[in-house]
Design an enzyme around this catalytic site. Structure first.
Site, mmCIF file in Angstrom:
data_model
loop_
_atom_site.group_PDB
_atom_site.id
_atom_site.type_symbol
_atom_site.label_atom_id
_atom_site.label_comp_id
_atom_site.label_asym_id
_atom_site.label_seq_id
_atom_site.Cartn_x
_atom_site.Cartn_y
_atom_site.Cartn_z
ATOM 1 N N SER A 114 0.822 -1.192 0.009
ATOM 2 C CA SER A 114 -0.071 -0.102 0.174
ATOM 3 C C SER A 114 0.995 1.284 -0.107
ATOM 4 O O SER A 114 0.492 2.340 -0.329
ATOM 5 C CB SER A 114 -1.021 0.062 1.088
ATOM 6 N N TYR A 146 13.503 -4.951 15.994
ATOM 7 C CA TYR A 146 13.532 -4.778 14.575
ATOM 8 C C TYR A 146 14.708 -5.682 14.079
ATOM 9 O O TYR A 146 14.489 -6.369 13.116
ATOM 10 C CB TYR A 146 13.290 -3.436 14.113
ATOM 11 N N GLY A 184 5.327 2.805 0.416
ATOM 12 C CA GLY A 184 6.647 2.807 0.564
ATOM 13 C C GLY A 184 7.280 1.727 -0.535
ATOM 14 O O GLY A 184 6.729 1.683 -1.540
ATOM 15 N N ARG A 198 -2.823 -3.485 6.089
ATOM 16 C CA ARG A 198 -3.933 -3.568 7.086
ATOM 17 C C ARG A 198 -4.874 -2.406 6.514
ATOM 18 O O ARG A 198 -6.370 -2.497 6.681
ATOM 19 C CB ARG A 198 -3.334 -3.071 8.513
ATOM 20 N N LYS A 224 15.138 -9.008 11.524
ATOM 21 C CA LYS A 224 15.515 -9.186 9.992
ATOM 22 C C LYS A 224 16.781 -9.972 10.098
ATOM 23 O O LYS A 224 16.999 -10.873 9.045
ATOM 24 C CB LYS A 224 16.177 -7.510 9.689
ATOM 25 N N SER A 265 16.906 -6.078 6.124
ATOM 26 C CA SER A 265 17.642 -4.929 6.419
ATOM 27 C C SER A 265 19.019 -5.231 6.759
ATOM 28 O O SER A 265 19.354 -6.104 7.231
ATOM 29 C CB SER A 265 16.884 -4.257 7.498
ATOM 30 N N ALA A 302 6.032 -6.872 3.897
ATOM 31 C CA ALA A 302 5.497 -6.095 5.131
ATOM 32 C C ALA A 302 6.225 -6.174 6.302
ATOM 33 O O ALA A 302 6.358 -7.404 6.609
ATOM 34 C CB ALA A 302 4.038 -6.704 5.165
HETATM 35 N N1 LIG Z 1 12.517 2.014 5.261
HETATM 36 C C1 LIG Z 1 13.688 1.672 5.538
HETATM 37 O O1 LIG Z 1 14.607 2.618 6.071
HETATM 38 C C2 LIG Z 1 13.987 0.390 5.458
HETATM 39 C C3 LIG Z 1 15.311 0.020 5.277
HETATM 40 C C4 LIG Z 1 15.670 -1.126 5.094
HETATM 41 C C5 LIG Z 1 14.590 -2.483 5.005
HETATM 42 N N2 LIG Z 1 13.470 -1.985 5.075
HETATM 43 C C6 LIG Z 1 12.386 -2.934 4.842
HETATM 44 O O2 LIG Z 1 11.600 -2.640 3.655
HETATM 45 C C7 LIG Z 1 10.445 -3.163 4.015
HETATM 46 C C8 LIG Z 1 9.284 -1.845 3.550
HETATM 47 O O3 LIG Z 1 9.485 -0.955 4.512
HETATM 48 P P1 LIG Z 1 9.081 0.750 4.084
HETATM 49 O O4 LIG Z 1 10.004 1.581 4.753
HETATM 50 O O5 LIG Z 1 8.396 0.746 2.678
HETATM 51 O O6 LIG Z 1 7.799 0.422 5.053
HETATM 52 P P2 LIG Z 1 6.409 1.354 5.122
HETATM 53 O O7 LIG Z 1 6.200 2.461 4.135
HETATM 54 O O8 LIG Z 1 6.188 1.556 6.625
HETATM 55 O O9 LIG Z 1 5.291 0.020 4.333
HETATM 56 C C9 LIG Z 1 4.891 -1.026 5.051
HETATM 57 C C10 LIG Z 1 4.042 -1.531 4.461
HETATM 58 O O10 LIG Z 1 3.625 -2.927 5.271
HETATM 59 C C11 LIG Z 1 2.331 -3.060 5.360
HETATM 60 N N3 LIG Z 1 1.908 -3.744 6.579
HETATM 61 C C12 LIG Z 1 2.716 -3.405 7.933
HETATM 62 N N4 LIG Z 1 2.331 -4.283 8.940
HETATM 63 C C13 LIG Z 1 1.412 -5.241 8.394
HETATM 64 C C14 LIG Z 1 0.565 -6.136 8.754
HETATM 65 N N5 LIG Z 1 0.638 -6.350 10.188
HETATM 66 N N6 LIG Z 1 -0.407 -6.722 7.989
HETATM 67 C C15 LIG Z 1 -0.351 -6.361 6.538
HETATM 68 N N7 LIG Z 1 0.296 -5.277 6.120
HETATM 69 C C16 LIG Z 1 1.354 -4.714 6.984
HETATM 70 C C17 LIG Z 1 2.041 -1.507 5.474
HETATM 71 O O11 LIG Z 1 0.687 -1.426 5.472
HETATM 72 P P3 LIG Z 1 -0.374 -1.042 6.832
HETATM 73 O O12 LIG Z 1 0.396 -0.225 7.907
HETATM 74 O O13 LIG Z 1 -1.519 -0.434 6.419
HETATM 75 O O14 LIG Z 1 -0.587 -2.380 7.215
HETATM 76 C C18 LIG Z 1 2.853 -0.995 4.370
HETATM 77 O O15 LIG Z 1 1.990 -1.380 3.086
HETATM 78 C C19 LIG Z 1 10.174 -3.538 5.236
HETATM 79 O O16 LIG Z 1 10.318 -4.877 5.173
HETATM 80 C C20 LIG Z 1 11.274 -2.987 6.023
HETATM 81 O O17 LIG Z 1 11.663 -3.577 7.178
HETATM 82 C C21 LIG Z 1 12.933 -0.555 5.184
#
Ligand SMILES: NC(=O)c1ccc[n+]([C@@H]2O[C@H](COP(=O)([O-])OP(=O)(O)OC[C@H]3O[C@@H](n4cnc5c(N)ncnc54)[C@H](OP(=O)(O)O)[C@@H]3O)[C@@H](O)[C@H]2O)c1
Length: 245
Positions: free
Chosen positions: A14, A154, A16, A37, A158, A141, A89
């Site tokens: 949805s 967190y 990111g 969600r 990972k 991550s 997610a």
């Molecule tokens: N941002 C960073 O700096 C970073 C760095 C390294 C790795 N990552 C990894 O990259 C991935 C994406 O991260 P992002 O930064 O794009 O995060 P984000 O913008 O917060 O997006 C997370 C997505 O996961 C969904 N989600 C979270 N909890 C959920 C649940 N219980 N059931 C269903 N959907 C759920 C969220 O929608 P809802 O909240 O509506 O459920 C959203 O669609 C993750 O695995 C994160 O750990 C991120």
């Protein structure tokens, strides 16, 4: 062999990185099934644009019966078979360990470890029955291999996902299913929005390329593991400007 009629499942599509992955797969003509969600305006707009190729539903990944139904819908949507699963997610962590309640610790573990493992089990069963191989990509991550204050639980999730990747790759390799982790460095999204300017500058300073990662740099790495004819499995590929080296 993959066919564009098969479905690619992406959890958390949805916003990111997940939303960018959904768009990238749709632009290549694949059918995509995704959930989060809450529906966002962005995914609503994409659903309207790619009505025949995209299935989105509001679902919490920790809801196992809900996941079963989702997988059945996704598999039918993909003409009976699933080409790939991207476990994207996850939720982040905003506080030091001493300030986290047991409830919060449990929620992070359930969302970031239990839910993707259960979802993967369901998808792998379908892939094995279909006998056409497939791809599993776990979005990890650099926290899985390097320490960051304030990201204890967190980071543990990972690290667990990377360990899961390695052992699952051994279990399903003979079935033609390749399993890999992609471990991005910090990129701008809702999850990383709580990082302050000081923290971001420290990360930049410690990164050999001097730059934070951008979502547009993570997508080609995932697409490579997802779509190319490789013999790569059980690996954790960092996309982090060398931060974790
Ligand atoms: N941002 C960073 O700096 C970073 C760095 C390294 C790795 N990552 C990894 O990259 C991935 C994406 O991260 P992002 O930064 O794009 O995060 P984000 O913008 O917060 O997006 C997370 C997505 O996961 C969904 N989600 C979270 N909890 C959920 C649940 N219980 N059931 C269903 N959907 C759920 C969220 O929608 P809802 O909240 O509506 O459920 C959203 O669609 C993750 O695995 C994160 O750990 C991120």
């Amino acid at each position: 062999m993959k066919s564009k009629d098969q479905c690619i499942i992406i959890s958390g599509g949805s916003k990111g990185l997940g939303l960018a992955l959904v768009l990238s797969c749709l632009e290549r003509g694949f059918r995509v099934a995704t959930f989060a969600r809450k529906q966002t305006n962005e995914i609503k707009e994409v659903v309207n644009r790619y009505r025949d190729l995209l299935y989105f539903t509001e679902l919490d990944g920790t809801d196992e019966p809900g996941l079963e139904k989702f997988i059945d819908r996704a598999s039918n949507f993909g003409g009976g078979s699933i080409y790939a699963l991207i476990n994207n997610a996850a939720i982040g962590q905003d506080h030091l360990l001493t300030h986290l309640s047991s409830e919060t610790i449990k929620r992070i573990l359930m969302t970031n470890v239990h839910a993707p493992i259960v979802l993967t089990k369901m998808v792998i069963r379908k892939m094995i029955l279909a006998g056409q191989g497939g791809r599993i990509i776990n979005v990890s991550s650099i926290c899985g291999s390097r320490g960051f204050s304030g990201l204890t639980v967190y980071s543990a999730t990972k690290g667990a996902i990377d360990a899961f990747t390695r052992s699952l790759a051994r279990e399903v390799g003979a079935r033609g299913i390749l399993v890999n982790s992609v471990a991005p460095g910090f990129f701008s999204s809702e999850m990383s929005a709580s990082l302050g300017d000081d923290q971001l500058q420290t990360i930049e300073r410690r990164t050999p390329t001097g730059k934070l990662t951008d979502i547009s740099q993570v997508i080609p790495t995932i697409n490579f593991l997802l779509l190319e004819n490789t013999n790569i499995t059980g690996q954790v590929l960092a996309v982090d400007g060398g931060m974790s080296t």
